[in-house]
Design an enzyme around this catalytic site. Structure first.
Site, PDB file in Angstrom:
ATOM      1  CE1 TYR A  66      39.099 -30.508 -24.748  1.00 30.17           C
ATOM      2  CE2 TYR A  66      37.504 -31.561 -23.314  1.00 30.17           C
ATOM      3  CZ  TYR A  66      38.148 -30.427 -23.761  1.00 30.17           C
ATOM      4  OH  TYR A  66      37.818 -29.213 -23.211  1.00 30.17           O
ATOM      5  CE  LYS A  70      40.818 -29.408 -21.369  1.00 30.85           C
ATOM      6  NZ  LYS A  70      41.450 -28.092 -21.266  1.00 30.85           N
TER       7      LYS A  70
HETATM    8  N1  SER Z   1      32.269 -29.399 -23.141  1.00 28.72           N
HETATM    9  C1  SER Z   1      33.375 -30.181 -23.558  1.00 28.72           C
HETATM   10  C2  SER Z   1      33.042 -31.043 -24.700  1.00 28.72           C
HETATM   11  O1  SER Z   1      31.909 -31.413 -24.862  1.00 28.72           O
HETATM   12  C3  SER Z   1      33.888 -31.031 -22.452  1.00 28.72           C
HETATM   13  O2  SER Z   1      34.674 -30.274 -21.618  1.00 28.72           O
HETATM   14  O3  SER Z   1      33.901 -31.387 -25.417  1.00 28.72           O
END
Ligand code: SER
Length: 245
Positions: A66, A70
């Protein structure tokens, strides 16, 4: 989000990147698109990043897919900004706390689940350790910040990757203490899972002084007010569901 993305890394990469690249290409081709907003995340930071008051510009070696997507997205936004003179703006959101949107596979999502479970069952098993501080923000503050950034005068902006947004630095134990003021017999237990490693690789607090200076970012809700509103609104929502049945 970060937790679910670890279960399906390639799918997570495609979801985050293809949607962004499509939007950037449309913005390049269609003159009517005047501004683009793209959400980044504190997940762009990693274990080698300074964890307290993480600066706007710092070491970024994310360890989650993730975070990798990003960070790549931020680089693409800045690239399109420079190369095609597009007005693309972005925020690195901390964990968001909302009663409208239920938790969806993120590492900071414990901070939403905990309120739902407190209202429903008066108990919660937390997947992070009790003192794991992470940057969190109430949804209305996040929405206001987003609108403020999008409405800011372009000449004031100095960051074309993504702006740090700090919010509050909060641990599960602090939320537990606040919830107990409303639900005294609330019981929390701790059973850290793979998301603990993700949380440990992220900042505990964020320096958002550049956002404050460039576009006046500020927050209205502290943890005590967030907790009042979360418990009240979730109670209303759940009662309504029971009445509808
Ligand atoms: N709030 C998100 C998560 O915990 C991070 O951007 O995956």
């Amino acid at each position: 989000l970060s937790g679910n993305a670890e279960k399906l890394p390639l799918q997570a990469w495609h979801i985050n990147m293809e949607s962004l690249m499509n939007i950037l290409e449309v913005a390049k081709m269609v003159e009517e698109v005047k501004k683009v907003f793209w959400p980044s995340s504190i997940a762009v930071f990693g274990p080698s990043t300074p964890r307290i008051n993480t600066p706007q510009l710092t070491i970024m070696e994310p360890s989650t897919v993730y975070g990798v997507s990003k960070l790549a997205g931020e680089r693409w936004c800045e690239y399109y900004n420079r190369k095609y003179k597009l007005d693309i703006r972005s925020i690195r959101y901390p964990g968001l706390i909302s009663y409208k949107t239920e938790a969806g596979g993120g590492t900071t999502d414990y901070a939403v689940e905990i309120y739902y479970e407190a209202v429903k069952k008066k108990k919660y098993e937390c997947f992070l350790r009790k003192n794991t501080a992470l940057p969190l923000l109430f949804m209305p503050d996040a929405i206001k910040a987003t609108i403020d950034l999008m409405e800011a005068d372009h000449s004031k902006l100095s960051v074309y990757s993504s702006y740090n947004l700090g919010g509050l630095s909060i641990s599960p134990e602090q939320i537990n203490t606040e919830i107990k003021k409303h639900i005294p017999d609330f019981k929390i237990s701790y059973k850290p899972d793979f998301r603990q490693d993700i949380a440990d690789s992220w900042p505990q607090s964020i320096d958002d002084s550049v956002s404050r200076k460039d576009w006046g970012c500020h927050y209205d809700f502290d943890l005590s007010r967030i907790t009042d509103i979360m418990i009240e609104e979730i109670s209303k929502k759940l009662n309504l569901k029971i009445l509808e049945r």
